[in-house]
Design a protein around this motif. Structure first.
Motif, PDB file in Angstrom:
ATOM      1  N   ASP A 287       2.903  15.709  -2.371  1.00  0.00           N
ATOM      2  CA  ASP A 287       3.923  15.500  -1.351  1.00  0.00           C
ATOM      3  C   ASP A 287       3.692  16.495  -0.218  1.00  0.00           C
ATOM      4  O   ASP A 287       3.893  17.699  -0.375  1.00  0.00           O
ATOM      5  CB  ASP A 287       5.318  15.699  -1.966  1.00  0.00           C
ATOM      6  CG  ASP A 287       6.433  15.340  -0.995  1.00  0.00           C
ATOM      7  OD1 ASP A 287       6.141  14.674   0.016  1.00  0.00           O
ATOM      8  OD2 ASP A 287       7.587  15.750  -1.242  1.00  0.00           O
ATOM      9  N   ASN A 292       1.668  12.533   4.136  1.00  0.00           N
ATOM     10  CA  ASN A 292       2.558  11.373   4.008  1.00  0.00           C
ATOM     11  C   ASN A 292       2.531  10.528   5.278  1.00  0.00           C
ATOM     12  O   ASN A 292       2.458   9.291   5.228  1.00  0.00           O
ATOM     13  CB  ASN A 292       3.989  11.824   3.718  1.00  0.00           C
ATOM     14  CG  ASN A 292       4.140  12.457   2.343  1.00  0.00           C
ATOM     15  OD1 ASN A 292       3.280  12.279   1.481  1.00  0.00           O
ATOM     16  ND2 ASN A 292       5.222  13.184   2.140  1.00  0.00           N
ATOM     17  N   ASP A 293       2.577  11.197   6.416  1.00  0.00           N
ATOM     18  CA  ASP A 293       2.562  10.510   7.708  1.00  0.00           C
ATOM     19  C   ASP A 293       1.217   9.814   7.930  1.00  0.00           C
ATOM     20  O   ASP A 293       1.146   8.670   8.379  1.00  0.00           O
ATOM     21  CB  ASP A 293       2.840  11.514   8.823  1.00  0.00           C
ATOM     22  CG  ASP A 293       3.068  10.842  10.179  1.00  0.00           C
ATOM     23  OD1 ASP A 293       3.677   9.756  10.199  1.00  0.00           O
ATOM     24  OD2 ASP A 293       2.628  11.406  11.197  1.00  0.00           O
ATOM     25  N   TYR A 295      -1.048   8.809   5.652  1.00  0.00           N
ATOM     26  CA  TYR A 295      -1.277   7.666   4.772  1.00  0.00           C
ATOM     27  C   TYR A 295      -0.395   6.475   5.124  1.00  0.00           C
ATOM     28  O   TYR A 295      -0.796   5.319   4.933  1.00  0.00           O
ATOM     29  CB  TYR A 295      -1.075   8.077   3.310  1.00  0.00           C
ATOM     30  CG  TYR A 295      -2.228   8.882   2.763  1.00  0.00           C
ATOM     31  CD1 TYR A 295      -3.524   8.348   2.748  1.00  0.00           C
ATOM     32  CD2 TYR A 295      -2.054  10.173   2.276  1.00  0.00           C
ATOM     33  CE1 TYR A 295      -4.597   9.073   2.274  1.00  0.00           C
ATOM     34  CE2 TYR A 295      -3.121  10.917   1.800  1.00  0.00           C
ATOM     35  CZ  TYR A 295      -4.392  10.365   1.804  1.00  0.00           C
ATOM     36  OH  TYR A 295      -5.449  11.080   1.331  1.00  0.00           O
ATOM     37  N   GLU A 296       0.775   6.744   5.635  1.00  0.00           N
ATOM     38  CA  GLU A 296       1.633   5.645   6.076  1.00  0.00           C
ATOM     39  C   GLU A 296       0.990   4.898   7.235  1.00  0.00           C
ATOM     40  O   GLU A 296       1.054   3.659   7.311  1.00  0.00           O
ATOM     41  CB  GLU A 296       2.999   6.187   6.512  1.00  0.00           C
ATOM     42  CG  GLU A 296       3.966   5.090   6.959  1.00  0.00           C
ATOM     43  CD  GLU A 296       5.304   5.638   7.410  1.00  0.00           C
ATOM     44  OE1 GLU A 296       6.122   4.843   7.928  1.00  0.00           O
ATOM     45  OE2 GLU A 296       5.537   6.860   7.256  1.00  0.00           O
ATOM     46  N   LYS A 297       0.339   5.635   8.111  1.00  0.00           N
ATOM     47  CA  LYS A 297      -0.253   5.031   9.306  1.00  0.00           C
ATOM     48  C   LYS A 297      -1.605   4.367   9.050  1.00  0.00           C
ATOM     49  O   LYS A 297      -2.036   3.515   9.833  1.00  0.00           O
ATOM     50  CB  LYS A 297      -0.385   6.094  10.401  1.00  0.00           C
ATOM     51  CG  LYS A 297       0.952   6.461  11.042  1.00  0.00           C
ATOM     52  CD  LYS A 297       0.761   7.483  12.146  1.00  0.00           C
ATOM     53  CE  LYS A 297       2.035   7.636  12.992  1.00  0.00           C
ATOM     54  NZ  LYS A 297       3.190   8.055  12.205  1.00  0.00           N
ATOM     55  N   ASN A 299      -2.383   2.728   6.208  1.00  0.00           N
ATOM     56  CA  ASN A 299      -2.221   1.679   5.196  1.00  0.00           C
ATOM     57  C   ASN A 299      -2.834   0.386   5.731  1.00  0.00           C
ATOM     58  O   ASN A 299      -2.389  -0.167   6.732  1.00  0.00           O
ATOM     59  CB  ASN A 299      -0.743   1.479   4.887  1.00  0.00           C
ATOM     60  CG  ASN A 299      -0.510   0.501   3.749  1.00  0.00           C
ATOM     61  OD1 ASN A 299      -1.386  -0.295   3.393  1.00  0.00           O
ATOM     62  ND2 ASN A 299       0.667   0.564   3.165  1.00  0.00           N
ATOM     63  N   ASN A 302      -0.785  -2.697   6.530  1.00  0.00           N
ATOM     64  CA  ASN A 302       0.168  -2.627   7.644  1.00  0.00           C
ATOM     65  C   ASN A 302      -0.458  -1.780   8.760  1.00  0.00           C
ATOM     66  O   ASN A 302       0.004  -0.690   9.076  1.00  0.00           O
ATOM     67  CB  ASN A 302       1.491  -2.013   7.178  1.00  0.00           C
ATOM     68  CG  ASN A 302       2.557  -2.061   8.250  1.00  0.00           C
ATOM     69  OD1 ASN A 302       2.531  -2.925   9.132  1.00  0.00           O
ATOM     70  ND2 ASN A 302       3.483  -1.118   8.198  1.00  0.00           N
ATOM     71  N   ASP A 304      -1.599   0.044  11.975  1.00  0.00           N
ATOM     72  CA  ASP A 304      -1.008   0.480  13.240  1.00  0.00           C
ATOM     73  C   ASP A 304      -2.130   0.524  14.281  1.00  0.00           C
ATOM     74  O   ASP A 304      -2.946   1.448  14.302  1.00  0.00           O
ATOM     75  CB  ASP A 304      -0.370   1.865  13.064  1.00  0.00           C
ATOM     76  CG  ASP A 304       0.317   2.367  14.333  1.00  0.00           C
ATOM     77  OD1 ASP A 304       0.157   1.727  15.384  1.00  0.00           O
ATOM     78  OD2 ASP A 304       1.000   3.407  14.258  1.00  0.00           O
TER      79      ASP A 304
END
Length: 348
Positions: A287, A292-293, A295-297, A299, A302, A304
């Motif tokens: 964590d 986190n930011d 890996y979210e971007k 993905n 999805n 970006d």
């Protein structure tokens, strides 16, 4: 003589190990590979080791190793525990690439005298899963060796390139640890095709994991169907790597797609922007706000399109790649290993 101990039935395991010799980490004149006999892999292991002139011993029950001071373990296995009965040797877990798979933090890792990892994320991962404590870190039971064992790849970033790399991992030994993006619906291939079209890329480099299809043959079929799908859309598909028994050195690529795997860290080490296909399988990610930011971007399910990879790559790389001893950074991988072995034998 350095010993590398291998208890593994999978044919691809020996190719992963041999890559460390080809990178120059291990000296084949000073290293002995000791592997357990399994009928399904014995002849292939023997052929591959002989091809590269690597010394080896195959055993059925208990290998007789005398006057050995250092034993490396690239894979976990129950028989590794028996090897630790050799108290005169130092036992070191080197893994076979840095990754966020659960296999990278199995409890059995606690049994070794030393653990090698790539950087701070590796240490935090072991702390999170209680494979070590702060005292172990202080005493250098866990040693950061940077990109020494992250795996070498032959790709270079080039914004003018028209090539995209797709490097899916295999389906894993357990269904619960299946991180591959290969699937019957060919979703990963469709996403990559759309990305390539949007960025005027006409060539896809396909690098499958050497173990693809080992647990479930259907994944070989998905791979072949995906290749045919890309070709049907007019893409040039080049197959590279151990799985296809071929390779291309210093291939320039625009972008990469991969899964949670050692390939991710290998690409990151080369500063290559990528998207990752995340499955529902539990992973060992720590964590961390930046990660986190990031890996979210990235993905892949999805994407970006406005994401600026260059703002993150260096910061993320510094979290994954680091050294316990700063002077190791600019040395060859073999020299790094020599220094660490000398440190272990002299200080512990």
């Amino acid at each position: 003589m350095i010993v590398i101990y291998l208890d593994n039935k999978i044919k691809g395991a020996i190719n992963q190990l041999i890559s460390y010799f080809l990178e120059g980490i291990f000296d084949k004149d000073k290293t002995l590979v000791v592997f357990k006999f399994y009928f399904k892999s014995y002849f292939y292991y023997k052929k591959e080791l002989r091809k590269y002139g690597i010394k080896y011993i195959c055993f059925y029950k208990n290998p007789k190793l005398e006057n050995v001071k250092i034993i490396f373990y690239p894979f976990n296995a129950q028989s590794n525990c028996k090897m630790l009965a050799n108290y005169k040797a130092k036992h070191i877990f080197i893994t076979h690439g840095e990754s966020n798979k659960l296999s990278s933090i199995k409890p059995i890792i606690r049994i070794y005298d030393y653990i090698f990892c790539a950087g701070d994320v590796g240490i935090l991962r072991h702390l999170k899963y209680k494979n070590c404590n702060e005292l172990d870190i202080k005493n250098k039971k866990i040693i950061k060796l940077g990109d020494t064992f992250v795996g070498c790849n032959n790709y270079e970033r080039d914004l003018k390139s028209f090539s995209i790399l797709y490097a899916p991992t295999w389906e894993g030994g357990l269904k619960s640890e299946c991180y591959t993006s290969l699937s019957k619906d060919l979703k990963s291939f469709k996403i990559i095709a759309e990305f390539a079209k949007n960025h005027a890329c006409n060539e896809i480099l396909l690098q499958a994991h050497p173990n693809t299809g080992h647990r479930d043959f259907r994944y070989k079929i998905y791979l072949m169907q995906g290749e045919k799908f890309l070709k049907s859309l007019g893409f040039v598909v080049k197959k590279v790597g151990w799985y296809y028994n071929t390779n291309i050195k210093n291939y320039k690529i625009f972008h990469a797609f991969t899964d949670i795997s050692a390939m991710e860290i290998g690409l990151l080490n080369k500063n290559i922007p990528m998207n990752i296909f995340f499955t529902n399988a539990k992973n060992s990610m720590i964590d961390d706000e930046l990660l986190n930011d990031y890996y979210e971007k990235i993905n892949a399910y999805n994407i970006d399109l406005n994401f600026n990879y260059d703002e993150y790559l260096k910061k993320v790389k510094n979290k994954y790649i680091g050294y316990t001893f700063d002077n190791l950074c600019n040395l060859s991988k073999n020299k790094r290993l020599e220094i660490i072995i000398d440190f272990i034998l002299k200080n512990h």
